[in-house]
Design an enzyme around this catalytic site. Structure first.
Site, PDB file in Angstrom:
ATOM      1  N   SER A   1      -9.779   1.884   2.787  1.00  0.00           N
ATOM      2  CA  SER A   1      -8.858   2.587   1.926  1.00  0.00           C
ATOM      3  C   SER A   1      -7.837   1.692   1.217  1.00  0.00           C
ATOM      4  O   SER A   1      -7.269   2.105   0.219  1.00  0.00           O
ATOM      5  CB  SER A   1      -8.103   3.630   2.746  1.00  0.00           C
TER       6      SER A   1
ATOM      7  N   LYS B   1       0.858  -1.188   0.000  1.00  0.00           N
ATOM      8  CA  LYS B   1       0.000   0.000   0.000  1.00  0.00           C
ATOM      9  C   LYS B   1       0.896   1.239   0.000  1.00  0.00           C
ATOM     10  O   LYS B   1       1.854   1.311   0.781  1.00  0.00           O
ATOM     11  CB  LYS B   1      -0.897  -0.025   1.248  1.00  0.00           C
TER      12      LYS B   1
ATOM     13  N   SER C   1     -10.053  -0.330   7.080  1.00  0.00           N
ATOM     14  CA  SER C   1      -9.420  -0.178   5.770  1.00  0.00           C
ATOM     15  C   SER C   1      -8.719  -1.403   5.206  1.00  0.00           C
ATOM     16  O   SER C   1      -8.309  -1.398   4.052  1.00  0.00           O
ATOM     17  CB  SER C   1      -8.439   0.995   5.796  1.00  0.00           C
TER      18      SER C   1
END
Lengths: 474, 98, 487
Positions: free
Chosen positions: C154, C79, C178
């Site tokens: 996210s 990420k 997330s």
């Protein structure tokens, strides 16, 4: 109506740690800009703070030395404001639970002992250094994140003299405690001053004005005096003081408005989630307490009681920790405390001030001084010669015994040599001889001078005097 | 939480946060955030006067590091990241007042 | 050597040890899978092709030299809010344009040490603020199961790349769901470890007291293996906690019995507005666990309903300070001004997207003078109640079962105009972040429209071992995890 001032100080002291408060970067004054920086002190994304154990120890010790309670639970908060010297745009500090609470110090102000109380000492991190050039400002983050304590006094002082005496005391204690060098020129000790003025007899304090960030005692004195005067004049003329933050302009000797109450910062303090609270174990506190150094007041007592020094000497010697330490080192090599004290208060202080150097920079070591005193006490050299040797070594370095030998400075006590010079002096100066014999003892001094002259200062004055008396009285 | 009924002054708060909002954004956020604040008012149902606050989910104390100097970043890397620099320092517009 | 990209860490690790393939083979295959699919999925922001192949070569050499580790030679996607030395770290924000990370996040250093191959960096909601990866300034990511749908967020890129077989596993971060929510939306396995289990050093902070890094994988066993690599006390993170790291991977065997296990069912978690298909899938999963020998007990989390209110106060408050550092001074984007204040305002206004600005403003407000007690302090107190609820519940059960989200993945654009509606979707995931404990998201079915549904298995502090065991037993006795999107 008469007015009185109330003054409180917020004194920032940079602690003597090897690394910064929340990261392992080195703190070094005067290093090349931005060479002691890392993701944490630059506020890079993802970087986290970790507490420096030594800073906590030094802050607690500072608290112990200034009579504070150590808070059984203290925590960290973020103080939010945007400024180019603040890498994260928040400062890690302690808002409601500081490391040290309360505190009280006894300070001599112009011969009178006064008690000043502290509100707290909290630990925080220092800001970066901004410098200003044409059309821009530059930021060096080497200082960003270094360990900084804020010592907050209560509004308990009433004059510039109080404030200076308090600051000088705090400085002395911080130096003795090994907490900070408090080198003001390096920004290691700075104060914000809160001042208010009220009519004598009024209970509540007047509107408070804060003067920010001053590092020199002289500026602080001038700023306080200027500000008391300004506020008093305002009140006397029926005006009122506005609560605000002011700066001090040393060139004009005036304070000026920086930020009014309406524009005051909203710091939005909240608990720092990246740092855990501190609970110093009782055992640890005990250990730190046992490690606290002897303070100047305690040293003074010891110098008087154990070393037999006059109180005046003890006061002068302990005023500055480096001087006192130097004295103690010399005392490890001689027993003649008064002689060491005389040399430090006389020759040493004169030379230091003439050449504007620190005692630590002197080429003369405490051991050298002890040796000089030993030579004088053994009557190998005169006190005057001792002072010459002192100055030579102070400037050039060297060993007292070798210098005395090389320069032929040893006193002559040998009778045959003295006898020759004495006979010569008596023979060539019948006038003073007559006077002496006629009952004017002072006349012998002239003869004595002649002998010293002939010996080029090397004759032992005591031995010369004895020899002359023997001959003239015979 | 009675103050919430006044609603927030988005313009003032944005200034505190050093963000310039367009007029459209200000109006949009004003509506949306007041809605969020209204939703948040449900916390008023709870009496938490005797509840301790939680700043850290898992409580831990005294996490220290030794006062030992470690490695700092390479100066060139630091300067390469800075959008503007002069003589090894980070350049910013002239700072006028505190 | 086809189809290596479809395999799991466990399977590839066996093949690598048996000499049936090399890490270079795996990475080469993954890179062609990315080439084939990522145009449609859009999971990646950057693929570090040459670097990944070099790392694979090194992993193969290390294996020849005798090194063995379950992650050795396994390609992982990152990420893009984790600092990887020498690489950008954009957080999907314009404001970090031009920033090069000068250091490795601790989890990256751990992956390197284990010999994993860093494939590249994947998309996310800007600064992890969002639940759909639609708040991303630098890329658009689709749900591999239906490209018109959001992948969740996210960590949308992290979930999508694993679901699309464009990475064997990935790292995400979970502040309010997330990891778990995108994993549920994409049919992957997502783990939010206990706060303090995994070092946050190098993770660009959104809400420091809530953020945790965790794995997104194809199976529960893979989740255990990757988590084990990431765990452990880190002196660089004061919130990292000194607890023993159990052998998480090894404990998961062919034994899928849940005999003696008490699983709690919180009545408050089957909320109003929940998609009946989601509720049914989760209730079926509960029945399934019962059939494996687990005892199902009712538990109550009465304060969970306040979680969204508490979360959006605490998270935005912390974020307002955490994101203050993005000011155009030391790194990243700068729009110049006549003085620093103007520079800040111009840079931040242009650099941040709308959702980020909205949350910074909310967070600034709740901390501002006169409002702190009413909002922030109150939220912190209710946070205590939410945590106590879990402490109470875990006195009567070993783990808690619930849905991850009230609905499955929805269409892009459906909720972007209504932030509150989007926030409310986090109702089932945020309580865990506030309480600090751990939770796992495991596939447990599909909606009639063919979108994956996730089962949330919540554990007590540092009970990852337990929730992995439950998840593994469920997964190994169901077929959901074997389904693959047709791309």
């Amino acid at each position: 109506m008469k007015y009185e001032a109330t003054i409180g100080l917020e004194t920032h002291v940079m602690q003597k740690t090897n690394s910064k408060m929340f990261c392992s970067c080195k703190y070094e004054y005067g290093a090349e800009p931005n060479t002691h920086v890392c993701p944490t002190c630059l506020g890079y994304p993802g970087a986290l703070p970790v507490m420096n154990e030594m800073a906590i120890e030094l802050c607690c010790k500072a608290g112990m030395l200034l009579g504070c309670e150590i808070n059984p639970y203290s925590k960290w908060d973020r103080k939010n404001y945007f400024y180019p010297d603040m890498a994260k745009n928040y400062q890690i500090t302690q808002a409601d639970e500081p490391l040290c609470i309360g505190g009280q110090v006894e300070v001599e102000v112009e011969g009178e002992m006064k008690t000043f109380t502290l509100e707290r000492i909290h630990q925080e991190e220092n800001a970066a250094k901004n410098t200003h050039v044409a059309g821009a400002s530059l930021v060096d983050y080497n200082r960003a994140g270094t360990a900084l304590m804020e010592i907050v006094s209560n509004p308990c002082m009433s004059s510039a003299e109080d404030a200076l005496a308090y600051m000088a005391y705090v400085k002395q204690i911080m130096q003795y405690g090994g907490i900070s060098n408090c080198d003001q020129e390096k920004g290691q000790m700075r104060s914000d001053v809160n001042i208010s003025v009220r009519p004598i007899g009024q209970k509540e304090l007047g509107e408070k004005v804060e003067i920010k960030n001053m590092n020199s005692f002289a500026f602080i004195k001038d700023a306080i005096e200027y500000e008391i005067d300004r506020q008093t004049t305002l009140l006397e003329s029926g005006g009122s003081v506005v609560q605000e933050t002011r700066g001090y302009d040393p060139d004009r000797g005036e304070t000026f408005t920086q930020r009014t109450k309406e524009n005051a910062h909203d710091y939005r303090y909240f608990p720092e989630p990246d740092l855990m609270p501190v609970q110093v174990p009782e055992e640890q506190l005990k250990q730190w307490r046992s490690e606290l150094p002897e303070l100047p007041a305690q040293r003074q007592v010891r110098y008087v009681e154990q070393l037999g020094l006059p109180e005046y000497d003890a006061g002068v010697l302990t005023a500055d920790m480096a001087t006192s330490d130097w004295f103690e080192q010399a005392m490890q090599h001689t027993k003649n405390a008064k002689a060491v004290s005389n040399f430090i208060m006389g020759e040493m202080m004169r030379l230091l001030s003439e050449q504007n150097v620190e005692i630590s920079e002197s080429k003369l070591t405490p051991e050298n001084l002890a040796e000089i005193i030993e030579l004088i006490d053994a009557k190998i050299i005169s006190t005057g010669a001792g002072k010459q040797v002192f100055e030579m070594i102070f400037n050039e370095g060297g060993e007292p015994k070798i210098i005395v030998e090389e320069k032929g400075m040893a006193q002559v006590s040998d009778d045959s040599a003295l006898e020759g010079w004495a006979d010569e002096a008596i023979a060539s100066n019948p006038q003073p001889v007559e006077e002496y014999k006629a009952g004017n003892p002072a006349s012998i001094n002239f003869l004595m001078g002649q002998v010293m002259k002939a010996s080029r200062g090397k004759a032992n004055p005591g031995a010369v005097m004895q020899m002359l008396k023997q001959k003239l009285d015979a | 939480m009675s103050k919430t009924h006044e609603g927030m002054d988005v313009g003032y708060v944005a200034k505190l946060a050093c963000i310039d909002l367009t007029e459209e954004e200000t109006t949009l956020f004003q509506g949306q955030l007041n809605q969020v604040l209204h939703y948040v008012e449900q916390l008023d149902e709870l009496d938490v006067s005797n509840v301790e606050s939680t700043a850290h989910a898992i409580p831990v104390f005294n996490v220290f590091r030794k006062d030992v100097v470690g490695t700092s970043l390479n100066h060139a890397d630091v300067m390469a990241n800075a959008p503007s620099s002069v003589n090894g320092e980070v350049r910013v517009p002239k700072i006028i007042d505190q | 050597m086809a189809e290596l990209h479809k395999l799991t860490i466990t399977e590839l690790s066996e093949k690598l040890s048996a000499g049936e393939c090399t890490s270079v083979d795996i990475v080469t295959d993954i890179l062609s899978s990315i080439d084939a699919r990522d145009g449609a999925v859009g999971a990646y922001l950057t693929v570090d092709r040459d670097d990944a192949l070099d790392q694979a070569k090194m992993a193969d050499e290390a294996r020849t030299a005798g090194k063995a580790s379950p992650m050795l030679g396994i390609p992982v996607a990152i990420k893009d809010l984790l600092n990887v030395k020498g690489q950008p770290c954009t957080c999907s924000s314009k404001v970090l344009e031009g920033y090069t990370a000068p250091y490795d996040a601790t989890v990256i250093a751990k992956l390197r040490e284990a010999g994993a191959v860093l494939l590249g960096r994947v998309n996310m909601d800007e600064f992890a603020m969002g639940s759909s990866t639609e708040n991303a300034a630098l890329g658009k990511t689709s749900n591999p199961w239906n490209l018109d749908h959001v992948p969740g967020g996210s960590s949308g890129g992290s979930a999508a790349c694993v679901a699309a077989d464009e990475a064997i596993a990935s790292l995400g971060s979970d502040t309010g769901g997330s990891i778990r929510q995108p994993a549920a939306f994409c049919g992957s396995v997502g783990m939010k470890p206990t706060y303090g289990r995994v070092s946050r050093y190098g993770l660009t902070a959104f809400a420091s007291s809530l953020d945790q890094i965790g794995p997104i994988t194809k199976t529960v066993k893979d989740s255990a293996i990757l988590l084990e690599t990431l765990c452990g006390l880190d002196p660089m993170d004061s919130s990292s906690i000194d607890v023993e790291v159990p052998a998480l991977g090894e404990q998961l065997t062919d034994d899928t019995s849940l005999e003696g296990m008490k699983l709690g069912l919180p009545k408050e978690y089957f909320v109003e507005g929940m998609d009946p298909e989601v509720e049914k899938a989760v209730r079926d999963a509960v029945e399934h666990c019962k059939s494996l020998g687990a005892e199902i007990v009712d538990v109550s989390l009465p304060n969970a309903k306040y979680a969204i209110a508490v979360y959006y106060i605490i998270a935005t408050a912390e974020a307002s300070a955490n994101l203050a550092r993005f000011d155009g001074i030391r790194y990243g984007m700068r729009l110049d001004g006549k003085d620093p204040a103007e520079l800040y305002a111009k840079t931040r206004s242009a650099g941040f997207g709308q959702e980020v600005k909205r949350r910074i403003i909310l967070g600034t407000y709740v901390l501002s003078s006169g409002y702190y007690d009413a909002y922030y302090l109150k939220a912190q107190k209710v946070r205590t109640l939410i945590r106590s609820d879990f402490t109470e519940a875990f006195k009567t059960c070993d783990a808690i079962l619930s849905p991850v989200t009230p609905t499955a993945a929805y269409k892009k654009g459906e909720k972007t105009d209504d932030p509150l509606k989007m926030y409310l979707d986090d109702i089932l995931t945020t309580p865990v972040n506030l309480a600090g404990n751990c939770a796992l998201s495991v596939p447990c079915g599909f909606t009639s429209a063919g979108m994956p549904i996730g089962l949330q298995i919540i554990g007590d502090d540092f009970q990852e071992e337990t929730i992995l065991k439950v998840g593994h037993a469920y997964e190994q006795t169901t077929e959901w995890h074997k389904e693959r999107p047709s791309l």
